[in-house]
Write an enzyme that holds these catalytic residues in place. Structure first.
Site, PDB file in Angstrom:
ATOM      1  N   GLN A  60      -1.234 110.224  34.862  1.00  0.00           N
ATOM      2  CA  GLN A  60      -2.499 109.155  34.852  1.00  0.00           C
ATOM      3  C   GLN A  60      -3.344 109.818  35.669  1.00  0.00           C
ATOM      4  O   GLN A  60      -4.576 109.040  35.717  1.00  0.00           O
ATOM      5  CB  GLN A  60      -2.058 107.747  35.119  1.00  0.00           C
ATOM      6  CG  GLN A  60      -1.148 107.090  34.130  1.00  0.00           C
ATOM      7  CD  GLN A  60      -0.510 105.857  34.739  1.00  0.00           C
ATOM      8  OE1 GLN A  60      -1.022 104.963  34.626  1.00  0.00           O
ATOM      9  NE2 GLN A  60       0.712 106.076  35.634  1.00  0.00           N
ATOM     10  N   HIS A 116      -5.599 110.165  31.351  1.00  0.00           N
ATOM     11  CA  HIS A 116      -6.862 109.385  31.732  1.00  0.00           C
ATOM     12  C   HIS A 116      -7.863 110.323  32.251  1.00  0.00           C
ATOM     13  O   HIS A 116      -8.816 109.940  32.829  1.00  0.00           O
ATOM     14  CB  HIS A 116      -6.544 108.448  32.942  1.00  0.00           C
ATOM     15  CG  HIS A 116      -5.752 107.271  32.608  1.00  0.00           C
ATOM     16  ND1 HIS A 116      -5.155 106.670  33.388  1.00  0.00           N
ATOM     17  CD2 HIS A 116      -5.400 106.830  31.292  1.00  0.00           C
ATOM     18  CE1 HIS A 116      -4.333 105.642  32.819  1.00  0.00           C
ATOM     19  NE2 HIS A 116      -4.631 105.890  31.384  1.00  0.00           N
TER      20      HIS A 116
END
Ligand code: BJW
Ligand code: ZN
Length: 274
Positions: free
Chosen positions: A109, A146
């Site tokens: 992430q 992300h």
């Protein structure tokens, strides 16, 4: 710490080493905690980025539309701070493992680029001794859910560029502009309420579905769909192993939870002893 507790910890580490080491397909899912020991602030928690600013003020498309200067100022400061950070022992252990084990995948992430830097360094080391192929490097490259602090995307034509420059956020006129169409650029990260890139999400879901073990490191497991990936592994008959300094919603789902800093735990967990 008393002897019984230490024994418990040692047994848990042995069990986790066995589980992770014998998995024919391994997925490692990381969050901000894996970079904490490199000096990158996490989001939540006592020293987290959200302690002083609310996520809606800075990490939503609405925030960028309302005040692109403020949002770019924040990303510029983070780019500067993170750009000076180095991978730690956890990034290094993960890079070596994914390079050596073709059945291990890394999904992160994180937008800080430290897994990529650790991989570059591990590859350089291996190449100097004649090992590692382009194929193994491509398999070891993290799947970034992300985005990245060091990429920008055009708000009009979607053109993407790698960009490590300092950001001049003195005024709206000085903000980064698209080299193709001159429109405003934005950080190429995924904000709340935005869809993840469907191809990236699909490859992460495939890896989670196929994994015998999902090793989850340094994430509060609050942000979806990332936090759902370990559940996918479990639903497909695999197990979840967690490494975190604190309990998380995944602790109940995990077969084993190791409490500790990833920079200390991961080298012991992932390094094969001669
Ligand atoms: C250590 C340590 C050490 C510290 N060693 N450990 C399903 C249910 C509910 C809500 C949703 C849902 N599906 C989608 C949503 C909405 C939303 C969401 O999840 N909201 C929840 C928060 C309620 N998700 C989205 O909007 C996503 N988009 C999406 O799903 O699109 C479709 C859709 C939209 C709307 C509705 C429904 C569907 C996009 C999410 C994008 C997240 N973006 C950010 C910012 C990226 C750019 C930037 O950096 O600025 O990503 S938010 C921030 O959180 C960042 C992180 O990647 C992410 C996760 O944080 P992480 O990594 O877990 O960090 P922390 O700080 O939370 O935790 C650190 C952990 O480390 C802690 O546990 C510590 O204990 C530990 N630790 N030191 C080991 N040394
Ligand atoms: Zn453009």
């Amino acid at each position: 710490m008393n002897d019984a507790l230490q024994m418990d910890d040692a047994r848990r580490m042995d069990d986790a080493r066995h589980l992770v080491g014998s998995a024919s397909r391994l997925l490692i899912l990381t969050g901000a905690g894996v970079s904490a020991e490199s000096g990158v602030p996490t989001f939540r928690g006592p020293d987290g980025l959200w302690k002083t600013r609310r996520p809606e003020e800075l990490a939503t498309p609405q925030a960028f539309q309302a005040d692109p200067r403020l949002v770019w100022e924040w990303y510029g400061l983070r780019r500067e701070r993170v750009g000076a950070c180095r991978p730690n022992a956890a990034h290094e252990a993960i890079a070596r493992l994914t390079l050596e084990n073709g059945d291990a995948r890394l999904v992160t992430q994180n937008v800080d680029g430290l897994h990529e830097l650790a991989l570059e360094e591990a590859v350089a080391e291996e190449r100097s001794s004649g090992r590692s192929s382009d194929e193994s490097v491509s398999r070891a490259t993290p799947i970034r859910l992300h985005g990245s602090l060091f990429w920008t995307r055009c708000t009009v034509c979607d053109h993407r560029t790698a960009d490590r420059h300092p950001v001049d956020a003195d005024s709206e006129a000085s903000l980064p502009r698209c080299p193709k169409c001159q429109a405003l650029l934005r950080p190429d990260v995924v904000w709340f309420g935005e869809e993840l890139d469907p191809e990236i999400l699909e490859s992460a879901m495939e890896a989670a579905d196929a994994a015998e073990v999902c090793l989850v490191v340094g994430t509060s497991a609050l942000v979806h769909p990332a936090a759902s990936l370990p559940l996918l592994t479990k639903e497909s008959g695999g197990v979840v192993v967690e490494v975190n300094t604190e309990p998380t919603p995944l602790t109940e789902v995990a077969q084993l939870s190791l409490r500790g800093r990833s920079g200390q735990v991961l080298p012991r967990l992932l390094t094969v002893e001669p």
